[in-house]
Structures are given as structure tokens and as C-alpha cells.
Design a protein around this motif. Sequence first.
Motif: not given
Length: 524
Positions: A475, A480, A483
Motif C-alpha cells: 500500500h 495508498n 490503507d
Amino acid sequence: MTTNTISPERIHQQLGKILATENFQHSAALSRFLSFIVKETLAGEDAKLKEYTIAVKVLSREPDFNPQKSPIVRIHAGRLRRALSEYYETEGSEDEILISIPKGSYVPQFSNKQSVVPEARPLAKIEARSRRITVAVLPFRYYDNKQTDSLSYADGFCDHLSTELTKYADLSVISYFSCRKIKDKVADVREAGLVLDARYILTGSIQVSTNRIRITVQLTRSDTSEQVWANTYERSGNETNLFDIQDEIVWQVVSQTAGSHGAISRHIAKLPPNHQPADLDNFNAINWYYYFVSDLSEETFDKAEAALSRAVEEDRNYALGWAILGEVLIGGFFMGHKSKLVTDQLEKAVTYGKTAIRIDPTCQHAYQTIALASLFLQNKTESLKAIEEWSRIKPVAAGVQGAMGFILICCGEYERGFKMLDESINLNPFYQWWLNAGLSFYFIHHRDYSNALYWAEKMNRPETPWEDLLKLVCHKGLGNEKDAALILERIRKDFPFALTNPDLLVGAFLQDKELVAHIKAALL
């Protein structure tokens, strides 16, 4: 002492004690057989104990049963004699009354066991037989495009399949010649299992048209007629490449049914082991290994180690036992389980692996044990050496191949490891969960975070820190951040040692310093 001096009441008590044991509880046929002949003898009807009577009244055969055409009663009698012998050598070793069935007769004898000189029969030999799973390949049906039956290609296929199965040390394979002989003499898989004394039966059919071949294979547990596994293989082909197709499909069938993650071991692992490790006849050592592979709990680790330790102690030449005992110690180390029997689990695993190879140089699990233990011991040279030695014995186990591919990736030999790991997973989609981590390592190394995340999520092992750790790396690599923050918080809560001592976790078995640094950076 005979029935004239042993009361019927005591004989009935002894009969009840035998019937209450696990082996007889799990075999209604043997229980009915023994009960019938004992009760008929005590009633003075022993003269009626003939093959026909037993077949009809005990084994539920039709009134037109012909003992000359079916050996079913003789087979059951042989099984019953072995079951009684094993009972008196284990659970019934202290019993006073001996119930036996002389060969050539179905009339039981009742004796004071202390007055009988037992036949010498080492316990190790009993367990050597019981620890191996017996498999038979029955002749496949064959149909060509004219719908005519032929045995030539089918015989070759089945013979080849039987031969390849013998390369798995935990299996005892009935010779295909014996299987072919009984083809037209048995009514179903259950009877075939009794005749061949095989726990699992492989059956199937082969259909060949002008340019297509279809092979269907079923794996059945003989005593229950439960179909454990089945698959259909279709290929484009003709007479010029039938043997190439045979080689490919036999390899796939063997990979998907045998080995530590094949259909047989998965079926056994579903049977809850409710017995203590000492009770090897009821749930033997190899079964505890299978169960630990599927359930990595500390309780199962303790039981698997105890069962295998006892097995190799009683049979010092049990090569596979030494090898998988080493595997259990490594698995326990990885999960944080401390052995109650040995110190230095990894060093002992290497020793056990070398012991197995000394006994049997072709034992594939032994090379896997040495390679894995050496990996955790940070001995890359010994790990790679074990893999090279394994490759020279022409390996056939897809599960071991996958493990070796994982080890190569951890040693930094990414492309070679990926090729082996990918082929292993394609051969058998039921594989060790940690092989997914190997593929995730491979794609992280190549900075392909999407594929790396896919394989990390397939691990499905939230009880270990590695699933979250690899997902965190992915991630972050994908940008991300939200996350990644959630996963990092979960790691902080569930696996705080990963943050306080990342070197111990990440560097436990990964040999590529660049990959180790990359994974550790995600924890910062």
C-alpha cells in the motif's frame, strides 16, 4: 485353558472389551464378523461357521453367493486376525483371555493368554505398516472414437500413475499387476479396498476421439466409498502425442493427490485427531504431521512433535519420519512455538534432515528440511546446497518444489525461484499458505506492488505478522497512505515486536539485504 474352563460370561466380557476399541468401532464388518463367530461358538453352533454362512449372515451377500468366485470372507478373516493380533500387542497386552482365529478355520479359540507363546512380531514393524497410507490404482475404462473398449493405453497410463506414486515415501502403493488381476472380481470400490487392503482407490476413464483426449480421475476412500477428489483433463491430441499427454496428466494427477498438500493429506487433515500421540495405531505419526500443516497451533505442534519423536525412536530407520519431524520443528519455530523435547530447534531440524538422507538419499522432505532450517539459520550456502542436491534426484513432489522455490526467492535467486514456485502452484492449487509470501517478495523486489498485494492477501493468515507487513509495503508502494496507516496501526496493536525489533522479524530468513531494507522502511 479352553472354553471348558473359561466361562461364557468372561468370554462375552472380553468380546465387549475388544469391540469397544477404536479399530473395531470404525469397522462394522469386523465387529459383526467377530461377534457372530464368538456367539455361534458359545452357542454350540461352531460347525455352521463356513464361508457361505458368514458371507450371507455377516457380510450381507445374496443367497446365491459362491465362495469359489469371491474371496471376500477370506479377506475379512485375514483382516480380523491382524486386528486381533494388533489389539493384543497394544491395548490388550495385559488381558488374560485370548480370542484367536486359527488360519484355515473360522471357529474362534479362547485361551488363557499367559499359557500361549506369542508369535514374535516387533512393534516397529506394525507401526511401519500403519504409518503408510495404502493406495491402489484400478484399471481405467478406455473408449476410442468408435466406442470400443481397449486396455493398451489405459494400462500404460495406470501403470505409469502407480509408478509415480511410489516416489512418495508416505504412500504404500499396491502393484498395478495385482490391481489388474482383481478388475472383474470385485463389485465396487469398497470391495476392491478390502481385497487389496488399500485405504484409497484411484479410478477413472480415458476417452479418445480423432483430435481430443479426455481423462477423468477419481480418488475414493475405500472403506466409506467417499469420493475425496476428482478432476477431468482435456487435451488436443492424436496418436502421435498420446504419450506426451500421458506424462503431463500423470504428473498433474500425482501432484494433486499425493504429497503433504495433496488430496489424500488434506482429507486426512480434516479428521480431528482426538487421540494422544502415543496412540499411533489410531492416528499415526504421519497424520499428525498432516494435521499440523493445516493447523499451526501450539497444541497441534506439541502433539505432532511427540508422535513423530516416538515414531523415529521406535524405528530409527524411518527416513520420512526424521525429515518431517524436522519440518515440524521449523514450523513451530516460525510460529513461535518452543519445543518441549529439544533445544535448538533449527539445529536439530538440520540434524534430522541429514539423518533422513543417510537412511534414504531420495527422501525429498529431508532436503526441504535442511534447506528451510539453513535459511532460518542464515546459512545461505547450505540452503542452496540442499536445493542443488535435491534437484539431482529428479524430484516429483509439487509441494517440495514450491518450498524450494520459496527458499530460492528468500536467498535472492528471484527468477529461478519464481519459475519453480509458479509451476508448483499451477500443478496443485492447494499449497502451503506461506508460498504466497514468496510470490509477494518476488513482486516487491520488482516493485510490482499490485501483484505483490494480490499474493499477500491470499496468505489469509492474520495470526502471523507477515500478511499485514507485506500489505503495508504494497500500500505504501502504491501510494495508498490511508490503507497503509490502518495496517500500521493494526501491526502496532497486534504485533508490537515488529516495530521494536524489525531486524529480528524481517531478517529472520530473507537473505537479500536490499529487500530487507525495503520492507523495514515501511515500518518507519
